[in-house]
Design a protein around this motif. Structure first.
Motif, PDB file in Angstrom:
ATOM      1  N   HIS A  68      58.403   6.169  63.375  1.00 22.83           N
ATOM      2  CA  HIS A  68      59.432   6.952  62.687  1.00 22.83           C
ATOM      3  C   HIS A  68      60.165   6.116  61.646  1.00 22.83           C
ATOM      4  CE1 HIS A  68      58.569   9.575  66.040  1.00 22.83           C
ATOM      5  NE2 HIS A  68      59.232  10.533  65.437  1.00 22.83           N
ATOM      6  N   ILE A  98      58.011   5.897  58.549  1.00 26.67           N
ATOM      7  CA  ILE A  98      58.021   7.152  57.775  1.00 26.67           C
ATOM      8  C   ILE A  98      59.298   7.247  56.936  1.00 26.67           C
ATOM      9  CG2 ILE A  98      58.175   9.678  57.965  1.00 26.67           C
ATOM     10  CD1 ILE A  98      56.332   9.495  60.402  1.00 26.67           C
ATOM     11  N   PHE A 146      68.815  11.691  62.420  1.00 27.40           N
ATOM     12  CA  PHE A 146      67.698  12.592  62.735  1.00 27.40           C
ATOM     13  C   PHE A 146      67.637  12.705  64.256  1.00 27.40           C
ATOM     14  CE2 PHE A 146      63.290  12.302  64.424  1.00 27.40           C
ATOM     15  CZ  PHE A 146      62.912  13.616  64.227  1.00 27.40           C
ATOM     16  N   PRO A 162      65.343  15.223  66.846  1.00 26.71           N
ATOM     17  CA  PRO A 162      64.403  16.340  66.851  1.00 26.71           C
ATOM     18  C   PRO A 162      65.079  17.569  67.453  1.00 26.71           C
ATOM     19  CG  PRO A 162      63.815  14.706  68.537  1.00 26.71           C
ATOM     20  CD  PRO A 162      64.888  14.101  67.695  1.00 26.71           C
ATOM     21  N   ILE A 204      62.947  13.977  59.587  1.00 28.67           N
ATOM     22  CA  ILE A 204      63.235  12.664  59.010  1.00 28.67           C
ATOM     23  C   ILE A 204      63.528  12.826  57.524  1.00 28.67           C
ATOM     24  CG2 ILE A 204      62.285  10.352  58.568  1.00 28.67           C
ATOM     25  CD1 ILE A 204      60.516  10.745  61.032  1.00 28.67           C
ATOM     26  N   VAL A 253      54.886   9.420  66.675  1.00 21.52           N
ATOM     27  CA  VAL A 253      54.647  10.579  65.818  1.00 21.52           C
ATOM     28  C   VAL A 253      53.899  11.668  66.589  1.00 21.52           C
ATOM     29  CG1 VAL A 253      53.402  11.362  63.763  1.00 21.52           C
ATOM     30  CG2 VAL A 253      54.757   9.259  63.669  1.00 21.52           C
ATOM     31  N   ASP A 305      56.652  13.100  69.128  1.00 21.62           N
ATOM     32  CA  ASP A 305      57.819  13.731  68.517  1.00 21.62           C
ATOM     33  C   ASP A 305      57.427  14.747  67.459  1.00 21.62           C
ATOM     34  OD1 ASP A 305      60.596  14.134  67.945  1.00 21.62           O
ATOM     35  OD2 ASP A 305      60.148  13.161  66.055  1.00 21.62           O
ATOM     36  N   VAL A 332      56.121  18.595  69.350  1.00 19.45           N
ATOM     37  CA  VAL A 332      57.214  19.545  69.128  1.00 19.45           C
ATOM     38  C   VAL A 332      56.766  20.657  68.175  1.00 19.45           C
ATOM     39  CG1 VAL A 332      59.532  19.815  68.158  1.00 19.45           C
ATOM     40  CG2 VAL A 332      59.031  17.863  69.622  1.00 19.45           C
ATOM     41  N   GLY A 386      52.486   8.202  57.210  1.00 19.42           N
ATOM     42  CA  GLY A 386      53.123   6.902  57.362  1.00 19.42           C
ATOM     43  C   GLY A 386      52.902   6.035  56.151  1.00 19.42           C
ATOM     44  N   LYS A 387      53.022   4.767  56.367  1.00 13.48           N
ATOM     45  CA  LYS A 387      53.068   3.792  55.298  1.00 13.48           C
ATOM     46  C   LYS A 387      51.984   3.986  54.243  1.00 13.48           C
ATOM     47  CE  LYS A 387      54.653  -0.739  54.655  1.00 13.48           C
ATOM     48  NZ  LYS A 387      55.800  -1.346  55.290  1.00 13.48           N
ATOM     49  N   GLU A 440      52.163   7.337  52.016  1.00  8.00           N
ATOM     50  CA  GLU A 440      53.374   7.349  51.194  1.00  8.00           C
ATOM     51  C   GLU A 440      53.293   6.267  50.137  1.00  8.00           C
ATOM     52  OE1 GLU A 440      55.378  10.527  52.856  1.00  8.00           O
ATOM     53  OE2 GLU A 440      56.061   9.302  51.194  1.00  8.00           O
TER      54      GLU A 440
END
Lengths: 483, 483
Positions: A326, A329, A430, A432, A455, B170, B173, B177, B249-250, B253
């Motif tokens: 997280h 991200i 943040f 959830p 996020i 990830v 969460d 979800v 993620g990294k 992005e």
């Protein structure tokens, strides 16, 4: 200032409703009369040709038989009768009206002629007419002219945002639901429909200059009313409130779609954007960003603004998480939103490590993003926020609070709130959205610490804090240097 | 095919857990042992040096004292002891293991050496090792190695999607979800962590060729494991399942951020995109699109696929709404998602008008988007869907079902489901997510009609139907002409 009394429209002491059906309990007029009688504070009168009563409420045969001249008339009848009632408003000096029904400019030439007549009566007599073809006003706790039963819709909480929408459906479905989800409060919500008389410019002036409950004015429009853009810009520039416009629906989508085809349209869009920008109007790039900005501005407008005089000017942040993924991200989004990661010194890292419980200490990571790991305790998070709050070059803490680690308790929100209350460092969270964690979310929200459920929204929220600081500086004429 | 027995990892009959604390009820090993004992079907054994028992479960001193060789060993101890246990797996012929703890390649050189040793033992002895540094496997109803207490997390329903994530946080969460919110079902969820042994290629092969419960395989990766991209493409091409990759993620992005700076990186990204595309891998543009696609594919994979053999090939749709504004928003998105509005003839418009109740008839609009207005009845919606289902050039109905109009009843979902069951025309719905309307949503979902909670997702859902049809045609070698 106005000759039309918009305060009668938005803060009526009394209202009358025409267009009540005795046979159909779901007729718009009847729903409006009953919901205001039973749910709102305004004094309500019903008009019905033969008089009588509905659910114990006495009905009056005509407007001129009412025991008082009402502040507001809600009209839910066919378009020709609507014109007649607007004339009666003129004759009886009823200062404001909401016209729910359609049959005006939106249906073509015949309707356009009706609308011209309507405008003439209204402007000649200074009647503040909302609509036609609209849902009208939701101004809690006074009045609600939305003809949908309350139990069917979701209402936003009370707050600082005046929300003005060209589409009633979008207002009720998209905005009310999302405001409620995000706990964004409205002072007044307005569906302007055909905006024959009361339009976005009058509303901007009224909410800026007259309404003390409003600090943020948000417009959802498909486009400006013809010939009114210049006035809009003027009032926006003068406004002490934060003014936000979002162009949705056909126009905006159309413009985006045609950007590559039609230079002139693209040009129009750019001109409009830059004119609004120059006149201090905030223009979010997406509906989500609109909501995120409003959430943050609503918090800042509160007299209990949790961050005091601490502002985010440069966007220098630390990301505090209990999950490495997280943190990554969030970190990857910072640049897009004009934010920067603060670096830590060796000493600071050692001090942070020292604060942690012995198990987490060795596996946690104290770079930025900070990853406290799943072995985190409530006290670790509390101590870290306290420590980070003391570092001056950090303007804001982005807290990614995943409540999954087994030692995080339901106290965590309250603990964080206590630290923020004493340190006043801006913190954006943040968490959830999972209903079983509502207690955590609620304890943060009660302390006015903004909580987002993605996020991206949390990062956008910090960006909104920065925009707001810069805008405030510009409005105050403060000289502003980049670092 | 495999020498490693991945089925022992994902469908174990028995498992042992090491790393149980008698003092700390929240230690990862203990949580895993207890959640599997009480919540899952696998036979569970606990290992503890002195034996004894926890919550009535007998503990064994060593792996070689167990009454049987378990299919799976879950390891929640320090990294050096972890290596020892992997060696024991080799000696005792335990075919699979999940390593929860870190301390391997992710911490630098020292850890890298450990991981090399781990890999050697595992590959020499064909032990299917998941991790290290991972949450492991969630394969309902058999096994769940996620060390977070069940009551703290949200689990997705059972379904057709094998979900593989490089980040455990990830996975739990973001995906669990959001899968639950959207009612997307998983066959197995896998957190691969450092993917020292079992990696994305092995998983793709296993879920494609071996696991009968999986029809859709989704990967959330930061990048391919070095040297494995080619194999991945090969298995993707051969797969009868739908393969979807999303790079989050990294890496992703970063790539997006550097698109404008670094031609080579941008090039890499393009090459990877096109290589995956050519090998039939679906690549959504956003996490939201990933979820929307999976939702639709999960529905299509169901033996009760509500649309039978009717497919969306060209993307020719009708938008059916009860709110003009919502119809406009949806219509404006069609082009972006490769969809087209079907036009109606004068006769069709007249026939539709004839179907409506007398009040709505005169105010409804029968262009596309169709606006049935707030005066709509349940039967109007039902009749309209039946009518539109008969028009062959319509491939799909996008139904924007706002339940706010006062006459819409809780029966509406069931009524729509009945029409779809008899006509089998693809219908994709938008219903705002408001808990009081859960009965409507549930009645549609029970009939496997996809329901989305934003207009954009509903439009994306139809786009996913079209993509899927085209992909199926390509895989079958069908020649395909544009109209």
């Amino acid at each position: 200032m106005f000759k039309m009394q918009l305060d009668k429209l938005f803060k009526p002491k009394s209202m009358a409703v025409v267009g009540i059906s005795k046979k159909n309990p779901l007729s718009p007029g009847r729903i409006v009369m009953l919901k205001n009688e039973f749910e709102m504070q305004v004094k309500v009168y019903g008009i019905y040709p033969n008089g009588g009563e509905i659910e114990g409420i006495q009905l009056y045969e005509r407007l001129d038989k009412l025991p008082e001249i009402p502040d507001l008339l809600v009209i839910a009848v066919n378009p020709d009768d609507t014109l007649d009632y607007i004339q009666q408003c003129a004759d009886l000096e009823i200062p404001s009206a909401v016209i729910i029904g359609g049959g005006f400019a939106e249906i073509g030439i015949k309707g356009k002629k009706r609308q011209d007549k309507l405008e003439k009566i209204a402007f000649d007599n200074d009647i503040a007419v909302l609509g036609p073809n609209c849902l009208g006003v939701y101004a809690p706790p006074l009045v609600d002219t939305i003809f949908l039963p309350t139990e069917r819709i979701t209402k936003p909480p009370k707050g600082s945002v005046a929300l003005i929408s060209q589409s009633g459906g979008v207002l009720v479905d998209q905005f009310f639901v999302k405001f409620k989800e995000r706990n964004i409060g409205v002072s007044t919500a307005v569906s302007i429909g055909n905006r024959a008389v009361v339009d976005e410019v009058m509303l901007l002036e009224y909410f800026s200059k007259v309404d003390p409950e409003t600090s943020n004015i948000a417009f959802y429009l498909e486009g400006f009313k013809e010939g009114r853009a210049r006035e809009f810009l003027k009032f926006a520039r003068e406004s002490e409130d934060t003014v936000i416009t979002f162009f949705g629906g056909k126009t905006r989508e159309g413009k985006v779609a045609t950007l590559s085809h039609t230079a002139s349209l693209a040009g129009d869009y750019k001109i409009q954007y830059s004119a609004l920008h120059q006149n201090h109007v905030i223009q979010p790039h997406s509906e989500r960003e609109l909501l995120t900005s409003l959430k943050v501005f609503d918090v800042l407008s509160h007299r209990k603004n949790p961050f005091g005089d601490n502002v985010v000017t440069y966007g220098d942040v630390v990301i505090l998480s209990v999950s490495g993924g997280h943190g990554v991200i969030a970190a990857d989004m910072l640049k897009t939103y004009g934010l920067n990661r603060v670096d830590f010194t060796k000493e600071e890292k050692a001090e942070m490590k020292e604060l942690m419980n012995p198990v987490a200490r060795d596996i946690a990571s104290f770079n930025n993003p900070i990853d406290l790991t799943g072995s985190v305790l409530d006290t670790d998070i509390e101590d870290m926020i306290r420590y980070l709050s003391e570092i001056e070059r950090i303007e804001c803490i982005i807290l990614l609070l995943l409540p999954y680690p087994p030692n995080i308790s339901f106290q965590i929100g309250r603990r964080i709130a206590n630290v923020v209350a004493s340190k006043r460092k801006p913190v954006v969270c943040f968490v959830p959205y999972v209903s079983k964690y509502e207690m955590i979310i609620e304890s943060l929200e009660l302390a006015y610490i903004p909580v987002f459920h993605s996020i991206k929204e949390a990062v956008q929220g910090v960006s909104a804090l920065k925009h707001r600081t810069r805008l405030d500086n510009v409005k105050k004429g403060n000289v502003f240097w980049e670092k």
